[in-house]
Design an enzyme around this catalytic site. Structure first.
Site, short mmCIF file in Angstrom:
data_model
loop_
_atom_site.label_atom_id
_atom_site.label_comp_id
_atom_site.label_asym_id
_atom_site.label_seq_id
_atom_site.Cartn_x
_atom_site.Cartn_y
_atom_site.Cartn_z
N LYS A 70 -49.15 -37.35 6.92
CA LYS A 70 -50.01 -36.22 7.26
C LYS A 70 -50.98 -35.94 6.13
O LYS A 70 -52.15 -35.65 6.34
CB LYS A 70 -49.12 -35.00 7.51
CG LYS A 70 -49.87 -33.73 7.81
CD LYS A 70 -50.24 -33.68 9.25
CE LYS A 70 -51.04 -32.47 9.64
NZ LYS A 70 -51.87 -32.78 10.81
N CYS B 235 -44.82 -38.48 0.68
CA CYS B 235 -43.78 -38.03 -0.25
C CYS B 235 -43.63 -36.50 -0.19
O CYS B 235 -44.62 -35.77 -0.26
CB CYS B 235 -44.05 -38.42 -1.69
SG CYS B 235 -44.03 -40.18 -1.97
N GLU C 252 -62.65 -39.71 18.00
CA GLU C 252 -61.43 -38.95 17.77
C GLU C 252 -60.38 -39.22 18.86
O GLU C 252 -59.19 -39.38 18.57
CB GLU C 252 -61.77 -37.45 17.68
CG GLU C 252 -60.59 -36.52 17.53
CD GLU C 252 -59.73 -36.76 16.28
OE1 GLU C 252 -60.11 -37.58 15.43
OE2 GLU C 252 -58.67 -36.13 16.20
N TRP D 59 -42.71 -42.06 0.62
CA TRP D 59 -43.61 -42.91 1.40
C TRP D 59 -44.00 -44.03 0.44
O TRP D 59 -44.71 -43.80 -0.55
CB TRP D 59 -44.83 -42.10 1.83
CG TRP D 59 -45.71 -42.78 2.83
CD1 TRP D 59 -45.60 -42.74 4.19
CD2 TRP D 59 -46.88 -43.56 2.55
NE1 TRP D 59 -46.61 -43.45 4.77
CE2 TRP D 59 -47.40 -43.98 3.80
CE3 TRP D 59 -47.52 -43.98 1.38
CZ2 TRP D 59 -48.54 -44.77 3.90
CZ3 TRP D 59 -48.65 -44.78 1.49
CH2 TRP D 59 -49.15 -45.16 2.75
N HIS E 13 -73.65 -55.23 22.55
CA HIS E 13 -73.85 -56.05 21.36
C HIS E 13 -72.53 -56.62 20.84
O HIS E 13 -72.35 -56.76 19.63
CB HIS E 13 -74.57 -55.23 20.29
CG HIS E 13 -75.91 -54.74 20.77
ND1 HIS E 13 -76.98 -55.58 20.95
CD2 HIS E 13 -76.32 -53.52 21.17
CE1 HIS E 13 -78.00 -54.89 21.43
NE2 HIS E 13 -77.62 -53.64 21.56
N ASN F 192 -44.09 -37.32 -6.61
CA ASN F 192 -45.08 -37.59 -5.58
C ASN F 192 -46.37 -37.92 -6.31
O ASN F 192 -46.79 -37.17 -7.19
CB ASN F 192 -45.24 -36.34 -4.69
CG ASN F 192 -46.35 -36.49 -3.66
OD1 ASN F 192 -46.88 -37.58 -3.48
ND2 ASN F 192 -46.69 -35.41 -3.00
N GLY F 193 -47.00 -39.06 -5.97
CA GLY F 193 -48.23 -39.46 -6.66
C GLY F 193 -48.08 -40.90 -7.15
O GLY F 193 -47.17 -41.62 -6.73
N GLU G 43 -53.08 -43.86 16.94
CA GLU G 43 -52.12 -43.50 15.89
C GLU G 43 -50.75 -43.15 16.45
O GLU G 43 -49.75 -43.40 15.80
CB GLU G 43 -52.66 -42.41 14.94
CG GLU G 43 -53.01 -41.08 15.51
CD GLU G 43 -53.65 -40.15 14.49
OE1 GLU G 43 -53.61 -40.40 13.28
OE2 GLU G 43 -54.22 -39.12 14.92
N LYS H 47 -56.71 -40.70 18.07
CA LYS H 47 -55.50 -39.99 18.51
C LYS H 47 -54.59 -40.96 19.24
O LYS H 47 -53.40 -41.02 18.99
CB LYS H 47 -55.86 -38.87 19.47
CG LYS H 47 -56.06 -37.46 19.15
CD LYS H 47 -55.28 -36.74 18.17
CE LYS H 47 -55.34 -37.30 16.84
NZ LYS H 47 -55.89 -36.73 15.73
N ARG I 277 -44.97 -35.10 6.65
CA ARG I 277 -45.88 -35.70 5.67
C ARG I 277 -45.83 -37.22 5.73
O ARG I 277 -46.72 -37.89 5.22
CB ARG I 277 -45.52 -35.21 4.26
CG ARG I 277 -45.73 -33.73 4.06
CD ARG I 277 -45.15 -33.28 2.75
NE ARG I 277 -45.83 -33.87 1.61
CZ ARG I 277 -46.93 -33.37 1.06
NH1 ARG I 277 -47.47 -32.28 1.55
NH2 ARG I 277 -47.48 -33.95 0.03
C1 G6P Z 1 -54.28 -38.47 7.52
C2 G6P Z 1 -53.86 -37.68 8.74
C3 G6P Z 1 -55.07 -37.42 9.63
C4 G6P Z 1 -56.15 -36.70 8.84
C5 G6P Z 1 -56.52 -37.47 7.56
C6 G6P Z 1 -57.37 -36.63 6.65
O1 G6P Z 1 -54.65 -39.75 7.87
O2 G6P Z 1 -52.87 -38.39 9.47
O3 G6P Z 1 -54.68 -36.62 10.73
O4 G6P Z 1 -57.28 -36.56 9.64
O5 G6P Z 1 -55.34 -37.80 6.82
O6 G6P Z 1 -56.61 -35.55 6.21
P1 G6P Z 1 -57.18 -34.16 5.75
O7 G6P Z 1 -55.96 -33.36 5.38
O8 G6P Z 1 -58.06 -34.44 4.58
O9 G6P Z 1 -57.91 -33.57 6.89
#
Ligand code: G6P
Length: 608
Positions: free
Chosen positions: A603, A2, A481, A75, A504, A101-102, A488, A485, A27
Site C-alpha cells: 500500500k 514493512c 486507472e 516486505w 498503431h 522499515n526502509g 493489480e 485496478k 501495507r
Molecule cells: C502503491 C499503491 C497504489 C498507489 C501508489 C502510490 O503502488 O498500491 O494504490 O496508487 O502506491 O501511492 P501514494 O500513497 O503515493 O498515493
C-alpha cells in the site's frame, strides 16, 4: 511496505503487537516476527508467510509472555522472504533486537567491516548490520549507541529496538520511513501507521526525520541524532476505529468503494464558501495564481492517474500548461523548474519514496510545492510548501479507490478556482462547476446501486487472460486507472490505450473474444471512440462499454453497455471510475483472490 508495531505497558505485549501488525497487513508483507522481553531474556519468533503462521507459532502471542516487545511485517527487499530474513534481527548474544522499515543503502560496506571484526551474520538482510553495529557501539547507554550507528548509516529507516540491559524500554528512530508513537496513560506504542494504534489511543506523536524516541511505561523522550532532548507536542488523530474496520463489508475495498460519497463530501464541502472555493490555507494568493505559468504534477500509481485527469481539467479550465510525470522518472530527469511554476505532488500515503524524492528535487530547484495528500502529518505533507488534504479517511485496501476519487475532486477544485481567479471562465461557468461539484457525492451514491449488474458482468470475464481498456481524453485517463485496478487485484494482464492509438500496434492483439472495456462518456469524442469500438468489434472483440444516456445506439455495437449518469463533462471521470472499481473487485472476488492484499503489492511504497 514493512510494518512495525511495538508495545510497553501493563498488559501482555505479544497479542497487542500481533493485533497491531494485523492492522498493518494492508501495507503488504511476506513474513513476520516478534520479540518480547520475558523478564529474563528477549524471546523471538518469526516466520515466512502470512501473519496467521506467526500467530499459530506463538499460540496467538501467548507463548511469548512479557509486557514489552516489538513486531514486524516484512516486505522483502534485501534477501528473499524466509524465516531467517524475517525481522526482528538480534545480535549473537541475544541482547539487542531490531525491527526496521526502509533500506540501509551502505549495508554491504558496513557488513564487510563488521565481518572483518568477527561478527557473524545469520541473514541476507541489510537490517542485520544494525543489530551488530549497536553491539559494537553500545557502552551502557542505548541512545548514545543508536546515535553513533545512525550517523554511520545511509538510507532510510524506521526502527524499533530492544536492549536486554534496559528491559522496560522501547527505542525508536526514523529517517524517511514513517513511525508514530502512541500514548494511552501508562501504555505506550510505536507503529508504522495510525490504524495500528486506533484500538488503543488517538493521541500520537509523529516522529520527524532523524529523531530518536525512548518509551517506558512512565514517559516518552525524544532526542535529535546529536543527543539533544527535544520537546514535542502530541496530536489527536481525527480518524476513529470504525474507519479502520470492515464494518460488515466482505472486504476493505468494497467498504472503501462505498465510502466514496462521504469521502467526496468531506473533501469538497468544507472548501465551498460564498461562491468561491476556499484555498486560503494553501497560501496561494490570487496574485500568485494569476502569475502561474506552468504546473507539473508528479505522482506514482493511481495518484499518477489522478494527475492525468488533473492535467485535462486544469488545462481546459484554467488554461495553464500542465505536464504530468511519474515520480520515479521525474526525479532522475533534470526537470526544468521555471519561476512562477508550481509542482503538485499527489500521494494518498504521503510516504511514497519516489514522490518524496521528486518533491525534494523540485524544491531544491526552487519550485513551490503543493501536495495533495490524504494522510495528515505524513512526510510529503510536512515537506511541501502547502497541502491540500483529501478527506478520504484511512484507506486500508491496497487497491486505492476512495483516495483516488478524492484526488480527482481536489484537482476539480484547484482547476475551477484557478480558472476563476485568472478570469479564464465567467461567473456563470464557475457557478455551474460549483453546482456540479455539489452533486457529485449523490451521483456516486446512485451509481453504487449498479453493483449487482456489474457483478453479473464481471463473472463473464473471470477466465480472461488479457483485457484492453480504451478511451479518449478523460475517458482515457479513467481507462488507465480502471485497467490498473483490474490487473493489480485480478492478476489478469490488462492495458489501457488511448483509443486513437490502438491502430498503431495494439489492434494486432485483438482476436475472437478478446475482452475490451471501452469508456465513451465524452459527448464531444463519442463518434471517434465509437469508430474505434467498431474497429475492435470487427476483429472479434467482446466489448463492455461505458457511456452516458443519449448513446443508446452503442448497444447495437458493444456486447454489454453500462450507463453512467451525466455530469459536468470535465468531472465525468468521478462517475465512470465507479463501475470500473466494482468490476475489478468482482473479477478478483470471482477468481477467489485476496482482494485487499494482492500478491507482491504494498500500500505504501517506502522504498525506491
Ligand atoms: C502503491 C499503491 C497504489 C498507489 C501508489 C502510490 O503502488 O498500491 O494504490 O496508487 O502506491 O501511492 P501514494 O500513497 O503515493 O498515493
Amino acid at each position: 511496505m514493512c510494518g512495525i508495531a511495538g508495545y510497553i505497558g501493563k498488559n501482555q505485549a505479544a497479542p497487542i503487537i500481533l493485533d497491531g501488525l494485523s492492522r498493518l497487513e494492508y501495507r503488504g508483507y511476506d513474513s513476520a516476527g516478534i520479540a518480547v522481553f520475558d523478564g529474563e531474556r528477549i524471546r523471538m519468533a518469526k516466520a515466512a508467510g502470512r501473519l496467521s503462521v506467526l500467530k499459530e507459532l506463538t499460540d496467538n502471542g501467548r507463548a511469548l509472555p512479557g509486557c514489552c516487545g516489538i513486531g514486524h511485517t516484512r516486505w522483502a527487499t534485501h534477501g528473499r522472504p524466509c524465516d531467517e530474513n524475517a525481522h526482528p534481527h538480534m545480535n549473537r548474544e541475544n541482547t539487542i533486537a531490531v525491527v526496521h522499515n526502509g533500506i540501509i543503502e551502505n549495508y554491504r560496506k558496513l557488513r564487510e567491516k563488521l565481518e572483518r571484526k568477527g561478527y557473524v551474520f545469520s541473514s541476507e538482510t541489510d537490517t542485520e548490520v544494525l543489530a551488530h553495529m549497536l553491539t559494537e557501539y553500545y557502552r551502557g547507554d542505548p541512545v548514545e549507541a543508536i546515535e553513533k550507528v545512525l550517523h554511520r548509516v545511509e538510507g532510510s529507516y524506521a526502527l524499533g529496538i530492544l536492549f536486554l540491559d534496559h528491559p522496560h524500554h522501547i527505542y525508536a528512530a526514523r529517517r524517511d520511513s514513517p513511525l508514530v508513537v502512541g500514548v494511552s496513560g501508562e501504555e505506550k506504542f510505536i507503529a508504522s501507521d495510525v490504524p495500528a494504534l486506533l484500538e488503543h489511543t488517538r493521541t500520537v506523536y509523529y516522529m520527524e526525520n532523524e529523531e530518536i524516541a525512548t518509551l517506558s511505561a512512565g514517559n516518552i523522550r525524544f532526542y535529535s541524532l546529536d543527543g539533544e532532548l527535544l520537546s514535542k507536542k502530541p496530536v489527536t488523530v481525527e480518524w476513529d476505529i470504525s474507519a479502520a474496520q470492515k464494518g460488515g463489508y466482505a472486504h476493505f475495498m468494497l467498504k472503501e468503494i462505498h465510502e466514496q460519497p462521504s469521502a467526496l463530501r468531506d473533501t469538497i464541502f468544507p472548501r465551498l464558501k460564498d461562491r468561491r472555493i476556499d484555498l486560503d490555507d494553501l497560501g496561494l494568493s490570487e496574485e500568485k495564481i494569476r502569475r502561474l505559468r506552468r504546473i507539473s504534477i508528479v505522482a506514482c500509481g493511481s495518484a499518477y492517474h489522478a494527475a492525468v485527469v488533473g492535467k485535462y481539467v486544469l488545462e481546459a479550465l484554467a488554461r495553464i500548461p500542465v505536464e504530468t510525470d511519474l515520480a520515479s522518472e521525474y526525479r532522475y530527469r533534470c526537470p526544468i523548474c521555471e519561476p512562477d511554476s508550481l509542482v503538485i505532488i499527489v500521494s494518498q500515503s504521503g510516504e511514497t519514496a519516489d514522490s518524496l524524492a521528486a518533491l525534494r528535487d523540485a524544491k531544491a530547484r526552487g519550485s513551490r510545492i503543493l501536495a495533495i495528500v490524504n494522510v495528515v502529518g505524513s512526510s510529503i505533507a510536512r515537506e511541501a510548501d502547502c497541502v491540500f488534504y483529501t478527506g478520504a479517511g484511512p484507506e486500508i485496501s491496497v487497491a486505492t479507490t476512495k483516495a483516488y476519487s478524492c484526488q480527482l475532486a481536489a484537482f476539480y477544485m484547484l482547476a475551477a478556482e484557478f480558472a476563476r481567479v485568472r478570469g479564464a471562465i465567467g461567473a456563470d461557468r464557475f457557478c455551474g462547476l460549483l453546482a456540479a461539484l455539489k452533486r457529485l457525492p449523490a451521483q456516486v451514491r446512485e451509481l453504487l446501486g449498479c453493483q449487482e449488474k456489474i457483478q453479473f458482468l464481471a463473472n463473464r470475464y473471470l477466465a480472461a487472460d488479457h483485457i484492453f481498456f480504451m478511451g479518449r481524453g478523460i475517458d482515457y485517463a479513467i481507462s488507465l486507472e480502471g485497467s490498473l485496478k483490474l490487473k493489480e487485484i485480478s492478476y489478469i494482464h490488462s492495458e489501457a490505450y488511448a483509443a486513437g492509438e490502438l491502430k498503431h500496434g495494439t489492434i494486432s492483439l485483438i482476436e475472437e473474444q478478446t475482452p475490451v472495456v471501452a469508456v465513451a462518456t465524452s459527448d464531444r469524442l463519442y463518434p471517434k471512440t465509437l469508430s474505434n469500438i467498431v474497429e475492435v468489434k470487427t476483429r472479434g472483440a467482446m466489448v463492455l462499454a461505458l457511456t452516458t444516456p443519449g448513446h443508446e445506439d452503442l448497444a447495437r455495437t458493444a456486447d454489454y453497455v453500462l450507463f453512467v449518469p451525466e455530469t459536468e463533462p470535465l468531472f465525468m471521470g468521478s462517475l465512470s471510475i465507479i463501475p470500473l472499481q466494482l468490476f475489478a473487485y468482482y473479477v478478483s472476488l470471482g477468481r477467489g483472490l485476496d482482494v485487499d492484499k494482492p500478491r507482491n503489492l504494498a500500500k505504501s511504497v517506502t522504498v525506491e
